[in-house]
Design an enzyme around this catalytic site. Structure first.
Site, PDB file in Angstrom:
ATOM      1  N   SER A 183       0.850  -1.193   0.000  1.00 56.81           N
ATOM      2  CA  SER A 183       0.000   0.000   0.000  1.00 56.81           C
ATOM      3  C   SER A 183       0.886   1.244   0.000  1.00 56.81           C
ATOM      4  O   SER A 183       1.679   1.420  -0.907  1.00 56.81           O
ATOM      5  CB  SER A 183      -0.957  -0.030   1.204  1.00 56.81           C
ATOM      6  N   THR A 184       0.804   2.080   1.025  1.00 60.22           N
ATOM      7  CA  THR A 184       1.577   3.318   1.069  1.00 60.22           C
ATOM      8  C   THR A 184       3.076   3.018   0.960  1.00 60.22           C
ATOM      9  O   THR A 184       3.622   2.262   1.749  1.00 60.22           O
ATOM     10  CB  THR A 184       1.300   4.090   2.373  1.00 60.22           C
ATOM     11  N   HIS A 210      -2.711  -0.932  -3.235  1.00 59.84           N
ATOM     12  CA  HIS A 210      -3.851  -0.054  -2.985  1.00 59.84           C
ATOM     13  C   HIS A 210      -3.655   1.243  -3.770  1.00 59.84           C
ATOM     14  O   HIS A 210      -2.761   2.029  -3.478  1.00 59.84           O
ATOM     15  CB  HIS A 210      -3.959   0.285  -1.489  1.00 59.84           C
ATOM     16  N   MET A 304      -0.196   1.008   5.325  1.00 60.12           N
ATOM     17  CA  MET A 304      -0.964   1.302   6.529  1.00 60.12           C
ATOM     18  C   MET A 304      -1.984   0.193   6.772  1.00 60.12           C
ATOM     19  O   MET A 304      -2.534  -0.381   5.835  1.00 60.12           O
ATOM     20  CB  MET A 304      -1.700   2.637   6.343  1.00 60.12           C
ATOM     21  N   ASP A 307      -4.183  -5.098   6.032  1.00 58.46           N
ATOM     22  CA  ASP A 307      -4.662  -5.877   4.892  1.00 58.46           C
ATOM     23  C   ASP A 307      -3.597  -6.885   4.456  1.00 58.46           C
ATOM     24  O   ASP A 307      -2.437  -6.528   4.254  1.00 58.46           O
ATOM     25  CB  ASP A 307      -5.001  -4.937   3.729  1.00 58.46           C
TER      26      ASP A 307
END
Length: 367
Positions: A183-184, A210, A304, A307
């Site tokens: 993600s991030t 993401h 973050m 998941d």
């Protein structure tokens, strides 16, 4: 508690005022300055030493990418990019994330838009996350040749039709599968990992990052230029091939299923988000649970939240050979990997620059 100092960089006076007002509504932030182009931004970073910065891409005199490259070299700090939601804007944003930007906020309707109020919550959340990161610790991104070799040429003496049949059989028949969730900070981490995997890799790689629509397409196109793998944005019904990497498109869950008795295919859906995410790493990981005939290698990188952690645990319990969590030292946000480590389902904790090497070793090890 001291407020977080923010520098705002945008060529629009109106946009600088709107962003300043939005940020100032959170008492945890203090806007210490605004700049109208990249050249001003570089000087203000030196002088004001802000904790975090928002940075526009298209600006006169010096654009955001040029400024970011210099700032990350001379005075690195967490940067949130302000990007238009267009294909061109997505491409520029991917380059910025590779250069070291922590994240981005999409401008809903161009550079001058009251619609920016709609993303206030996301902007403040991402600024808080960015302010807590240490971007100076990250490895420099790998710089690949302009045109990496994708496939070894087949000798001309082999009849073309036979070559096509043998290639199809060999590419869709494999014993290993790699699945990556992030993600991030993920675009930079994926750049590092995929640039280290050769085109001869005897397994497909499936990826959930993401990201909104448009951006995943630009991401896959960018990754394709730096990796020996063929990297594509996944489409519904695609048959998996070794030496290929498939990025889940923004707005769609991606799952993998058997395609008859000897191959596997991609399935895309717009079912409800899982824990706020679509695509979801957990959804993709869980789809691999029935595929016990494959040697599965699972990776969770910077991001973050949690998941993918439960999906990794389930896969480990279902016989996955390798489970890798990116180590805290190279994560922009040590959330998703930390959650997996806490579930005690990780076989390797590695900095991002060692993940490709471990995957190559794991896939090529005879078991």
């Amino acid at each position: 508690m001291q407020p977080i100092d923010v520098l705002i960089v945008d060529d629009s006076v109106f946009m600088r005022r709107i962003i300043s007002d939005l940020i100032s509504e959170d008492t945890g932030f203090r806007v210490v300055g605004t700049a109208k182009n990249g050249r001003e931004a570089i000087e203000m970073v030196k002088r004001l030493k802000p904790h975090v910065m928002t940075l526009d891409v298209e600006m006169p005199e010096m654009n955001g990418l040029e400024a970011l490259r210099i700032i990350m070299k001379e005075n690195p700090l967490p940067v949130i990019m302000l990007s238009s939601l267009t294909q061109e804007g997505a491409s520029e944003t991917i380059k910025a994330l590779e250069l070291g930007a922590v994240d981005f906020i999409g401008k809903p309707s161009g550079s001058i838009s009251l619609d920016l109020h709609k993303v206030k919550e996301s902007l403040l959340e991402k600024l808080h996350i960015a302010a807590g990161t240490n971007v100076s610790k990250l490895p420099k991104p790998f710089v690949a040749p302009a045109a990496p070799l994708k496939k070894v040429p087949v000798p001309a003496v082999v009849p073309p039709k036979m070559v096509e049949r043998l290639q199809a059989e060999s590419n869709t028949t494999f014993d290993h599968l790699v699945a990556i969730g992030t993600s991030t900070g993920g675009p930079r981490a994926l750049h590092e990992v995929l640039s280290g995997i050769p085109g001869s890799f005897p397994a497909p790689v499936v990826i959930v990052q993401h990201m909104p629509p448009n951006f995943t397409k630009s991401l896959s196109q960018r990754l394709n230029t730096i990796s020996g793998l063929h990297v594509v944005e996944a489409e519904n019904g695609m048959v998996l091939e070794s030496g290929m990497a498939y990025v889940a498109p923004g707005g769609y869950h991606m799952t993998i299923a058997r395609n008859g008795t000897s191959s596997y295919k991609v399935h895309l859906s717009q079912e409800d988000p899982r824990a706020g995410h679509r695509p979801s790493v957990d959804v993709m990981f869980e789809s691999l649970l029935p595929l016990k005939e494959l040697k599965r290698h699972i990776v969770l990188m910077t991001g973050m939240g949690s998941d993918g952690a439960k999906g990794m645990l389930a896969l480990k319990q279902a016989g996955a050979l390798t489970t890798i969590a990116e180590s805290e030292e190279t994560c922009i946000v040590y959330g998703m990997p930390r959650a997996a480590v806490e579930l005690k389902c990780v076989t390797h904790v590695l900095p991002q620059q060692e993940i490709a090497r471990q995957l190559i070793h794991s896939v090529n090890t005879k078991i």
